[in-house]
Design a protein around this motif. Structure first.
Motif, PDB file in Angstrom:
ATOM      1  N   GLY A  74      -2.946  -6.681   4.974  1.00 38.48           N
ATOM      2  CA  GLY A  74      -2.624  -6.664   6.392  1.00 38.48           C
ATOM      3  C   GLY A  74      -1.742  -5.511   6.842  1.00 38.48           C
ATOM      4  N   GLU A  75      -1.420  -4.595   5.939  1.00 36.35           N
ATOM      5  CA  GLU A  75      -0.570  -3.468   6.336  1.00 36.35           C
ATOM      6  C   GLU A  75      -1.345  -2.532   7.259  1.00 36.35           C
ATOM      7  OE1 GLU A  75       1.779   0.294   4.324  1.00 36.35           O
ATOM      8  OE2 GLU A  75       1.467  -1.500   3.104  1.00 36.35           O
ATOM      9  N   LYS A  76      -0.734  -2.176   8.352  1.00 30.53           N
ATOM     10  CA  LYS A  76      -1.328  -1.210   9.287  1.00 30.53           C
ATOM     11  C   LYS A  76      -0.878   0.174   8.837  1.00 30.53           C
ATOM     12  CE  LYS A  76      -2.995  -4.473  11.845  1.00 30.53           C
ATOM     13  NZ  LYS A  76      -4.233  -5.001  11.393  1.00 30.53           N
ATOM     14  N   MET A  77      -1.835   1.036   8.585  1.00 24.29           N
ATOM     15  CA  MET A  77      -1.517   2.380   8.101  1.00 24.29           C
ATOM     16  C   MET A  77      -2.025   3.408   9.109  1.00 24.29           C
ATOM     17  SD  MET A  77      -2.551   1.841   4.105  1.00 24.29           S
ATOM     18  CE  MET A  77      -1.854   3.379   3.544  1.00 24.29           C
ATOM     19  N   ASP A  78      -1.174   4.372   9.435  1.00 26.42           N
ATOM     20  CA  ASP A  78      -1.586   5.465  10.307  1.00 26.42           C
ATOM     21  C   ASP A  78      -2.096   6.585   9.414  1.00 26.42           C
ATOM     22  OD1 ASP A  78      -2.028   7.330  12.265  1.00 26.42           O
ATOM     23  OD2 ASP A  78       0.105   7.705  12.661  1.00 26.42           O
ATOM     24  N   LEU A  79      -3.401   6.713   9.322  1.00 24.28           N
ATOM     25  CA  LEU A  79      -4.009   7.694   8.434  1.00 24.28           C
ATOM     26  C   LEU A  79      -4.323   9.007   9.134  1.00 24.28           C
ATOM     27  CD1 LEU A  79      -6.465   5.276   6.625  1.00 24.28           C
ATOM     28  CD2 LEU A  79      -4.215   6.038   5.842  1.00 24.28           C
ATOM     29  N   GLY A  80      -4.169   9.046  10.432  1.00 29.76           N
ATOM     30  CA  GLY A  80      -4.490  10.255  11.178  1.00 29.76           C
ATOM     31  C   GLY A  80      -5.970  10.332  11.489  1.00 29.76           C
TER      32      GLY A  80
END
Length: 192
Positions: free
Chosen positions: A115-121
């Motif tokens: 459930g981790e939200k990751m900003d990958l670009g």
């Protein structure tokens, strides 16, 4: 492995307790195989069938920290089956591999499944071509990354990923660049 052992041991009449470091059972099936490939509802049904046989579960216990072999023996356990899984990503051995912003494919899959939200670009580059890399590439697209490119040092014929996985990954828009082998990763002002 642990769930399978529990199933067969219960079939033979043994009392079974499953210890798991994670909050939910399923190991890599739950935490590394993306939902689009293995719906968690199906996995939960399969696991419940094993638990319904009378298997006890103790989640969130890490072997060596919360549980020890000596402690299990003191509790009266007569047989112990260790099914520890393969929770560490393979390293590439590249200079710059540990820079901030570099995420190994398996780590990405585990973190997003939890459930981790990751900003990958907007753009992601994946080095390698196994099934885990294919899953990571397709997961990045599902998380909103606009462009995903995979680099692989060998030819298409030598790819380790299953051919149907490669085809599905390409069909979703992931670009493959073959016969490319990075030697290091360089970051300037937080950009690669």
């Amino acid at each position: 492995g642990g769930l399978s052992a529990a199933y067969y041991l219960r079939q033979r009449g043994h009392q079974v307790t499953l210890f798991d470091a994670k909050p939910q059972l399923g190991g890599m099936l739950r935490y590394a195989i993306p939902e689009y490939r293995l719906p968690k509802k199906i996995l939960d049904q399969e696991i419940q069938g094993i638990l319904d046989l009378g298997v006890e579960v103790r989640p969130n216990l890490v072997f060596g920290r919360d549980v020890t072999m000596a402690g299990l023996r003191e509790e009266g356990f007569k047989g112990i089956f260790m099914a520890l899984g393969t929770w560490k990503s393979s390293r590439l051995g590249l200079e710059g591999e540990d820079l901030p912003g570099i995420v190994h494919a398996l780590d990405l899959l585990i973190r997003t499944s939890m459930g981790e939200k990751m900003d990958l670009g907007k753009k992601v580059l994946i080095i390698g071509n196994g099934n885990t890399g294919m899953d990571a590439a397709r997961t990045c697209l599902r998380m909103g990354t606009e462009e995903v490119t995979m680099l692989y040092r060998r030819s298409r014929k030598e790819m380790t990923a299953h051919h149907e996985e490669v085809a599905a990954t390409e069909a979703e828009g992931v670009k493959l660049e073959l016969l490319v082998s990075p030697t290091r990763i360089i970051s300037e002002n937080g950009r690669f």
